[in-house]
Scaffold this active site. Structure first.
Site, PDB file in Angstrom:
ATOM      1  N   HIS A 198      47.306 -28.111  -5.803  1.00 34.91           N
ATOM      2  CA  HIS A 198      47.251 -27.581  -4.686  1.00 34.91           C
ATOM      3  C   HIS A 198      48.254 -28.244  -3.445  1.00 34.91           C
ATOM      4  CE1 HIS A 198      44.726 -30.578  -2.833  1.00 34.91           C
ATOM      5  NE2 HIS A 198      43.928 -30.586  -3.899  1.00 34.91           N
ATOM      6  N   GLU A 215      37.484 -29.416  -8.625  1.00 34.66           N
ATOM      7  CA  GLU A 215      37.896 -30.791  -8.674  1.00 34.66           C
ATOM      8  C   GLU A 215      36.364 -31.421  -8.977  1.00 34.66           C
ATOM      9  OE1 GLU A 215      39.059 -33.590  -9.431  1.00 34.66           O
ATOM     10  OE2 GLU A 215      40.558 -33.694  -7.879  1.00 34.66           O
TER      11      GLU A 215
END
Length: 437
Positions: free
Chosen positions: A240, A316
């Site tokens: 990202h 994550e």
């Protein structure tokens, strides 16, 4: 083994009518244009011109390296299906050309892929330049060609400097000020004019090399596997874009505040989207459920004209009590826990966070599920530092401590291909060429 991409096209103004072909040889690793060929061939059909372009492109690649693996990309369904052996060649004008093309390289070294016309603009432009030259009573000249320049200029994206490694493993935060300065400068890419053959990219060609590198991300490859194994499932792994926590070098996992992208992060996502749109290979987009990955995926998917699917397996690692802290703050407050975490993949961050071993188990299961779902296709996975590094570690069979020896920058691209026999091939890691000025 070197890998080349050959893009070829041909056209006829009348079918049959005045015809010409164009072809370009690209280094699959760097994206650099290595050679161009174009010729006015008189009165011929579209299909004959397309075959002539194929032969010329293969010959140009053979001159560069006869031992290379070659991936041919054309927008002619007829040529691709016939050369792949799935369709019979019946037309008497095309049989000798197909035979000629098949003899340039040994069959196991060449693979074929059909692409939409809009993804074959470089070769198409060369073919049209050749036909224009024929109309003037001339032959195509590399010195007057603008095909390479025009193919890049239409979609060139401004670049942004990328942060350098520092802080927790894989946290690419340093240099964020340079990134913002580059965005403010508004510097645009430049591209060189086309030439017939290029052994090295000179300094002015750097931006065009970056454009080509982005375009070849996750291009199908023969690798070391058998030629008849079929196209792999290819994961293009995108970290990202930057969030407000990134310049502050803070742990940001799945158990924290779930920050959104910063302005820099959104600009990075736009640039990734533009680069992947130029490439044109991505067929699906899957994202982690966290805000920063969904935002990044949404921006990129808009460029690609695709929807975004969310998969929780791509989230994550949960860093527990370390969420929102800097690496230094964690060392001051939880030194023993941090040392254990750095030494043992089974160790959890303070506060019952997720261990690297648990993350690896989750990613392996997610990988298997997605490989089955996207067999033979290219899918963009928008995820985070630890999951992407874990994909790479698993593909390489590398030990867990390898996670601390890899740098993964914000908005970087990596790629892993998964073949039918269960083998994996890491094709790209931490590419930020699409972000550079």
């Amino acid at each position: 083994m070197r890998e080349f991409i050959v893009e070829a096209d041909g056209g006829s103004r009348g079918n049959p009518g005045p015809a010409g072909y164009g072809s370009v040889v690209i280094d699959a690793t760097t994206g650099q244009t290595l050679a161009e060929a174009a010729e006015y061939i008189g009165v011929a059909t579209n299909n004959v011109a397309e075959y002539r372009g194929l032969v010329a492109g293969l010959r140009a690649a053979h001159e560069l390296d006869p031992t290379a693996a070659v991936h041919v990309r054309m927008d002619s369904k007829l040529v691709i299906e016939q050369m792949s052996g799935r369709w019979k060649i019946k037309h008497p004008d095309m049989k000798p050309l197909a035979f000629e093309a098949s003899k340039v390289f040994p069959a196991p070294q060449v693979t074929y892929e059909w692409i939409p016309r809009e993804q074959n603009k470089h070769a198409d432009r060369l073919a049209n330049e050749a036909m224009d030259a024929g109309k003037r009573g001339e032959q195509w000249s590399a010195s007057g060609s603008t095909a390479e320049l025009e193919a890049a200029d239409a979609r060139a994206a401004r670049a942004v400097a990328e942060p350098e490694p520092s802080g927790p493993p894989g946290d690419a935060a340093a240099g964020a000020a340079r990134a913002r300065a580059a965005l403010a400068d508004g510097r645009a890419d430049t591209a060189p004019s086309a030439t017939s053959a290029k052994s090295e990219a000179p300094a002015p060609a750097k931006a065009e090399a970056d454009v080509r590198a982005a375009r070849t991300v996750a291009a199908p490859s023969t690798g070391w596997g058998p030629a008849d194994m079929g196209a792999p499932a290819t994961f293009v792994l995108l970290r990202h874009g930057e969030t407000p926590l990134t310049p502050q070098k803070r742990f940001s996992g799945s158990g924290g505040t779930d920050p959104s992208l910063s302005d820099v992060g959104r600009e990075q996502a736009e640039r990734v989207g533009a680069a992947l749109a130029r490439r044109g290979t991505v067929q699906a987009v899957v994202a982690s459920p966290l805000t920063r990955t969904r935002e990044t995926a949404g921006i990129v998917a808009a460029h690609l004209g695709l929807d975004v699917t969310v998969d929780d397996g791509l989230r994550e690692t949960d860093f527990g009590a370390w969420e929102g802290l800097t690496f230094g703050e964690v060392r001051e407050r939880y030194a023993d826990d941090l040392n254990a975490w750095l030494a043992d993949p089974e160790a959890r961050p303070t506060g019952d966070g997720e261990s690297f071993a648990a993350t690896a188990t989750r990613i392996a299961a997610t990988r298997d599920k997605l490989v089955a779902a996207y067999a033979g296709r290219t899918v963009l996975l928008v995820s985070h530092v630890t999951p992407i590094k874990t994909f790479v570690c698993l593909a390489l069979g590398a030990p867990p401590e390898s996670l601390f020896r890899m740098e993964l920058s914000a908005a970087s691209l990596s790629a892993v291909a998964y073949y039918a026999d269960g083998n994996a091939s890491v094709r790209l890691f931490n590419d930020t060429s699409h972000l550079r000025p």
